[in-house]
Write a protein that holds these residues in place. Structure first.
Motif, PDB file in Angstrom:
ATOM      1  N   CYS A   1      51.302  37.226  48.571  1.00  0.00           N
ATOM      2  CA  CYS A   1      51.467  37.509  47.140  1.00  0.00           C
ATOM      3  C   CYS A   1      51.335  39.019  46.911  1.00  0.00           C
ATOM      4  CB  CYS A   1      50.364  36.836  46.324  1.00  0.00           C
ATOM      5  SG  CYS A   1      50.290  35.066  46.519  1.00  0.00           S
ATOM      6  N   GLY A   2      51.945  39.489  45.838  1.00  0.00           N
ATOM      7  CA  GLY A   2      51.769  40.869  45.378  1.00  0.00           C
ATOM      8  C   GLY A   2      52.100  41.897  46.447  1.00  0.00           C
ATOM      9  N   THR A   3      51.206  42.838  46.587  1.00  0.00           N
ATOM     10  CA  THR A   3      51.404  43.914  47.565  1.00  0.00           C
ATOM     11  C   THR A   3      51.568  43.359  48.979  1.00  0.00           C
ATOM     12  OG1 THR A   3      50.306  45.618  46.282  1.00  0.00           O
ATOM     13  CG2 THR A   3      50.140  45.830  48.655  1.00  0.00           C
ATOM     14  N   SER A   4      50.802  42.328  49.289  1.00  0.00           N
ATOM     15  CA  SER A   4      50.894  41.761  50.643  1.00  0.00           C
ATOM     16  C   SER A   4      52.289  41.170  50.879  1.00  0.00           C
ATOM     17  CB  SER A   4      49.833  40.682  50.848  1.00  0.00           C
ATOM     18  OG  SER A   4      48.560  41.240  50.662  1.00  0.00           O
TER      19      SER A   4
ATOM     20  N   SER B   1      47.135  38.560  53.789  1.00  0.00           N
ATOM     21  CA  SER B   1      46.249  38.659  52.628  1.00  0.00           C
ATOM     22  C   SER B   1      45.131  39.646  52.897  1.00  0.00           C
ATOM     23  CB  SER B   1      45.667  37.278  52.321  1.00  0.00           C
ATOM     24  OG  SER B   1      44.711  37.370  51.289  1.00  0.00           O
ATOM     25  N   GLN B   2      44.982  40.600  52.011  1.00  0.00           N
ATOM     26  CA  GLN B   2      43.862  41.539  52.133  1.00  0.00           C
ATOM     27  C   GLN B   2      42.548  40.769  52.068  1.00  0.00           C
ATOM     28  OE1 GLN B   2      40.575  43.646  51.390  1.00  0.00           O
ATOM     29  NE2 GLN B   2      41.356  42.694  49.528  1.00  0.00           N
ATOM     30  N   SER B   3      42.377  40.026  50.959  1.00  0.00           N
ATOM     31  CA  SER B   3      41.100  39.350  50.712  1.00  0.00           C
ATOM     32  C   SER B   3      40.898  38.141  51.622  1.00  0.00           C
ATOM     33  CB  SER B   3      41.053  38.870  49.265  1.00  0.00           C
ATOM     34  OG  SER B   3      42.120  37.956  49.038  1.00  0.00           O
TER      35      SER B   3
ATOM     36  N   THR C   1      43.222  34.525  48.601  1.00  0.00           N
ATOM     37  CA  THR C   1      44.220  34.260  47.566  1.00  0.00           C
ATOM     38  C   THR C   1      44.614  32.777  47.599  1.00  0.00           C
ATOM     39  OG1 THR C   1      44.958  36.521  47.685  1.00  0.00           O
ATOM     40  CG2 THR C   1      46.520  34.949  46.745  1.00  0.00           C
TER      41      THR C   1
ATOM     42  N   VAL D   1      41.375  47.707  42.518  1.00  0.00           N
ATOM     43  CA  VAL D   1      42.232  46.524  42.323  1.00  0.00           C
ATOM     44  C   VAL D   1      43.633  46.786  42.856  1.00  0.00           C
ATOM     45  CG1 VAL D   1      43.371  45.161  40.529  1.00  0.00           C
ATOM     46  CG2 VAL D   1      40.911  45.479  40.461  1.00  0.00           C
ATOM     47  N   ALA D   2      44.107  48.015  42.674  1.00  0.00           N
ATOM     48  CA  ALA D   2      45.441  48.341  43.186  1.00  0.00           C
ATOM     49  C   ALA D   2      45.343  48.562  44.693  1.00  0.00           C
ATOM     50  CB  ALA D   2      45.952  49.592  42.499  1.00  0.00           C
ATOM     51  N   SER D   3      46.045  47.731  45.406  1.00  0.00           N
ATOM     52  CA  SER D   3      45.989  47.751  46.853  1.00  0.00           C
ATOM     53  C   SER D   3      46.677  48.995  47.412  1.00  0.00           C
ATOM     54  CB  SER D   3      46.718  46.512  47.343  1.00  0.00           C
ATOM     55  OG  SER D   3      46.086  45.965  48.414  1.00  0.00           O
TER      56      SER D   3
ATOM     57  N   GLN E   1      48.467  46.599  56.717  1.00  0.00           N
ATOM     58  CA  GLN E   1      49.252  45.379  56.951  1.00  0.00           C
ATOM     59  C   GLN E   1      50.581  45.737  57.624  1.00  0.00           C
ATOM     60  OE1 GLN E   1      49.442  44.020  52.901  1.00  0.00           O
ATOM     61  NE2 GLN E   1      47.605  42.776  53.056  1.00  0.00           N
TER      62      GLN E   1
ATOM     63  N   LEU F   1      55.167  48.123  41.354  1.00  0.00           N
ATOM     64  CA  LEU F   1      53.989  47.292  41.083  1.00  0.00           C
ATOM     65  C   LEU F   1      52.754  48.165  40.829  1.00  0.00           C
ATOM     66  CD1 LEU F   1      52.561  44.500  40.969  1.00  0.00           C
ATOM     67  CD2 LEU F   1      52.228  44.670  43.429  1.00  0.00           C
ATOM     68  N   LYS F   2      52.593  49.201  41.649  1.00  0.00           N
ATOM     69  CA  LYS F   2      51.430  50.091  41.481  1.00  0.00           C
ATOM     70  C   LYS F   2      51.428  50.695  40.082  1.00  0.00           C
ATOM     71  CE  LYS F   2      49.352  49.201  44.011  1.00  0.00           C
ATOM     72  NZ  LYS F   2      49.586  48.323  45.091  1.00  0.00           N
TER      73      LYS F   2
ATOM     74  N   GLU G   1      50.659  47.962  37.294  1.00  0.00           N
ATOM     75  CA  GLU G   1      49.315  47.384  37.183  1.00  0.00           C
ATOM     76  C   GLU G   1      48.254  48.368  36.710  1.00  0.00           C
ATOM     77  OE1 GLU G   1      47.837  45.545  40.774  1.00  0.00           O
ATOM     78  OE2 GLU G   1      48.585  47.143  42.032  1.00  0.00           O
TER      79      GLU G   1
ATOM     80  N   VAL H   1      42.748  36.863  43.801  1.00  0.00           N
ATOM     81  CA  VAL H   1      43.147  35.822  42.857  1.00  0.00           C
ATOM     82  C   VAL H   1      42.878  34.455  43.495  1.00  0.00           C
ATOM     83  CG1 VAL H   1      45.017  34.966  41.396  1.00  0.00           C
ATOM     84  CG2 VAL H   1      44.824  37.400  41.875  1.00  0.00           C
TER      85      VAL H   1
HETATM   86  O1  M6R Z   1      44.150  39.645  48.747  1.00  0.00           O
HETATM   87  P1  M6R Z   1      45.636  39.485  48.792  1.00  0.00           P
HETATM   88  O2  M6R Z   1      46.297  40.489  49.650  1.00  0.00           O
HETATM   89  O3  M6R Z   1      46.055  38.097  49.156  1.00  0.00           O
HETATM   90  O4  M6R Z   1      46.112  39.760  47.309  1.00  0.00           O
HETATM   91  C1  M6R Z   1      47.437  39.601  46.930  1.00  0.00           C
HETATM   92  C2  M6R Z   1      47.697  40.211  45.589  1.00  0.00           C
HETATM   93  O5  M6R Z   1      46.913  39.607  44.603  1.00  0.00           O
HETATM   94  C3  M6R Z   1      47.426  41.715  45.577  1.00  0.00           C
HETATM   95  O6  M6R Z   1      48.157  42.375  46.553  1.00  0.00           O
HETATM   96  C4  M6R Z   1      47.771  42.315  44.196  1.00  0.00           C
HETATM   97  O7  M6R Z   1      49.136  42.248  43.974  1.00  0.00           O
HETATM   98  C5  M6R Z   1      47.261  43.755  44.100  1.00  0.00           C
HETATM   99  N1  M6R Z   1      46.609  43.952  42.845  1.00  0.00           N
HETATM  100  C6  M6R Z   1      48.330  44.769  44.190  1.00  0.00           C
HETATM  101  O8  M6R Z   1      47.868  46.056  44.051  1.00  0.00           O
END
Ligand code: M6R
Length: 614
Positions: A306-309, A353-355, A358, A404-406, A413, A490-491, A494, A611
């Motif tokens: 999702c998102g940045t990933s 996924s960073q976290s 998700t 929050v902004a990746s 990644q 996206l950056k 957000e 998320v």
């Molecule tokens: O932790 P994750 O990489 O799974 O998160 C995915 C997205 O929620 C995350 O990349 C989001 O889009 C960031 N806020 C982007 O900067």
């Protein structure tokens, strides 16, 4: 998303809980609260809309004594953000207080049953239903708190990480999890709870990670008692976490985001450490070495995120197709999980996924697993739910990402994907050895070039101040830099709340070109690539319509420089590595535009760091 902190020990709980909540602020939230048991066994709950400092102010002059307590930051799902809906929630008798991350899907059915039994509700939350249900079950079956939690959770459908305490029970902190992360920190006769390690590491680096459907009872000077919902005993080895306090502090920077942008050379070094051998000029990821036959026989790779990933995943497609000749599908996890995707047992699914928490990515992974696909994860957070659910994988080792902004999560990644594609391509002999060596050599040197990009920050800051008027931005890129255009847009969206769209540059003619006029800033990501001549034509088309062009080009560029209003020059590198450099000016651009506009860069409105709900 919501944050959980808990403490039981000999120290005053309140300062530990408040500090913990502040450490969790980065996750995104709109209200906060705390529950404490004082020495008389009274259960006090205080909560407040807005920031943790509001809660602190609200607590001045109140009884915040006690050596056991739970605290929470809430990111609203059920019910608007206000004091009533904030956690902790009391049960009907106010004997039990509970904090909760996640969503109880069948809360309406449970609520109906409780209403029939005479229970009344003060809030709109699913969490209040849960605490009421625990009280109901506890009374009805005459159970202890942990038994009642265990029994109640058997009926619960959905995701949860909870912390629960009870009036007159000063030696009993109960916690449980399913689908939402929860860590137990183990101190000297004391315990900490955290939805991640950040509120804990100041006190201890010894933790246990609870598994889904496990309940833990924490009592001072005793071992944690962990049981499954079916009442089976569980033993968890204590794990030492490597996180340092300085990793989660701003270190003199005004924002975590800026700190993390500048950390990218260090995080890439950590990511490549022990994997890229600079003497032999070769790459070895242990997960790939062990599972190379899987990749050899794979008919297809599916990358989901999702998102940045997801933007990193799109770059992965270019890489695997070019170097490994394996077909790749890239899927937004939230769509993939609800389609009826055709998944075969010889497919490889790569969740990124960073976290590692998700919810949609986790569910997409479980779906692919249930079809027999091999799961190879790319995560940053060690021990996270996705990391633990995979068959194998590679950690990005970016270090904690708090903004929050990746930023550094993205570049690490992409680095992992580059290393994977290079190693697999070499093993499969789909990538000529000379080319492999050339790219590995360049990758080994990429940090010097990343540091050169950091020097662009002042120039970009000046450019940013010109564009704060803009209500819209367009980002264009081709090939490896099309996902970078998406990421740049996206950056900006957000953290500055400016509407921005990313497009493959050649798609512009099929619609978006209608938006171009003298008001429209267009960021063109156009380093020297094989499609360079094509993108020059795209830039001409924008120029002809008076669009304002900000171009990211390779040092020494001539053609685009002539047309662009602003030209940001990055060092030359291999085409497949350009995203590692081109993204940095875009991160700076969004950061500076947002700060000039006075936005809360690290905690943008409505957003959560990870998320964990759908
Ligand atoms: O932790 P994750 O990489 O799974 O998160 C995915 C997205 O929620 C995350 O990349 C989001 O889009 C960031 N806020 C982007 O900067």
């Amino acid at each position: 998303m919501c944050g959980i902190v808990g403490y039981i020990g000999m120290k005053d709980a309140f300062p530990i809980l408040i500090k913990g909540l502040k450490r969790l602020e980065y996750r995104g939230y709109d209200s906060a609260g705390v529950a404490l048991l004082n020495s008389e066994g009274e259960l006090n709950v205080y909560k407040s809309k807005g920031k943790v400092k509001n809660l602190e102010e609200y607590c001045i002059g109140k009884d915040v004594s006690g050596t056991i307590g739970i605290a929470h930051t809430r990111w609203a799902t059920h019910g608007e953000p206000n004091d009533l809906n904030a956690h902790p929630h009391y049960s009907q008798s106010e004997n039990i207080a509970l904090i909760h991350n996640g969503i109880i899907e069948n809360y309406l059915a449970i609520k109906k049953m409780l209403v029939r039994e005479g229970y009344t509700f003060k809030s709109d939350t699913d969490t209040e239903v849960l605490v009421q249900a625990i009280e109901y079950i506890k009374k009805r079956y005459d159970l202890t708190l942990s038994e009642a939690v265990q029994r109640t959770l058997k009926f619960v459908i959905g995701a949860y990480a909870i912390g629960v305490i009870e009036k007159n029970k000063p030696d009993c902190l109960v916690a449980a999890r399913k689908g939402s992360p929860l860590i137990v920190g183990i101190g000297e006769g004391e315990f900490f709870l955290g939805s991640d390690a950040t509120p804990i590491i100041e006190y201890t680096s010894n933790v246990i990670y609870l598994n889904d459907e496990e309940v833990v009872l924490l009592q001072r000077n005793k071992k944690p008692v962990v049981k499954t919902l079916k009442d089976e005993d569980v033993h968890h080895d204590i794990i030492k976490i490597k996180l340092q306090l300085e990793d989660i502090e701003k270190g003199g920077y005004p924002h975590f985001m800026l700190k993390e942008i500048f950390e990218q050379s260090k995080s890439l070094a950590m990511c490549m450490n022990g994997r890229l051998n600079t003497e032999l000029m070769e790459i070895k990821l242990s997960g790939i070495t062990t599972n190379i036959e899987r990749f050899r026989s794979a008919k297809r790779i599916i990358i989901t995120a999702c998102g940045t990933s997801w933007h990193a995943a799109l770059i992965g497609k270019y890489l695997f197709e070019e170097f490994c000749k394996i077909p790749v599908d890239v899927e937004v996890a939230s769509e993939f999980r609800y389609r009826s995707p055709v998944i075969h047992s010889d497919d490889i699914l790569i969740p990124i996924s960073q976290s590692g928490e998700t919810a949609d990515t986790l569910a997409a992974m479980e779906l692919a697993k249930s079809h027999g696909a091999f799961i190879y994860g790319i995560c940053n957070v060690v021990g996270s739910s996705i990391a633990r659910g995979t068959d194998s994988g590679t950690y990005t080792h970016a270090g904690p990402e708090i903004g929050v902004a990746s930023t550094k999560a993205f570049t690490t990644q992409v680095t992992v994907l580059i290393m994977m594609a290079l190693q697999i391509g070499r093993e499969l002999k789909t990538l000529p050895e000379a080319r492999y060596k050339k790219i590995v050599r360049e990758l080994a040197n990429i940090n010097t070039k990343i540091e050169e990009c950091f020097e662009l920050s002042k120039e970009i800051r000046k450019i940013s101040s010109v564009f704060t008027y803009a209500r819209n931005f367009m980002y264009l890129g081709r090939g490896y830099n099309f996902p970078v255009a998406l990421e740049g847009a996206l950056k900006l969206k957000e953290i500055s709340y400016i509407h921005a769209e990313g497009y493959p540059a050649a798609e512009m003619k099929h619609g978006p070109i209608a938006l171009i006029d003298e008001e429209m800033p267009v960021v063109v990501v156009s380093p020297k690539l094989k499609t360079y001549e094509k993108i020059v034509s795209n830039v001409q088309e924008i120029k002809a319509r008076k669009g304002k062009i900000i171009a990211i080009v390779t040092k020494g560029d001539v053609d685009i420089k002539k047309m662009a209003d602003f030209c940001i020059e990055i060092p030359d590198t291999e085409e497949c590595l350009t995203p590692l450099l081109t993204v940095i000016p875009l991160q700076f651009l969004s950061y500076y535009i947002a700060t000039v506009k006075g936005r809360n860069v690290d905690q943008p409105r409505n957003l959560a760091k990870s998320v964990t709900v759908e």
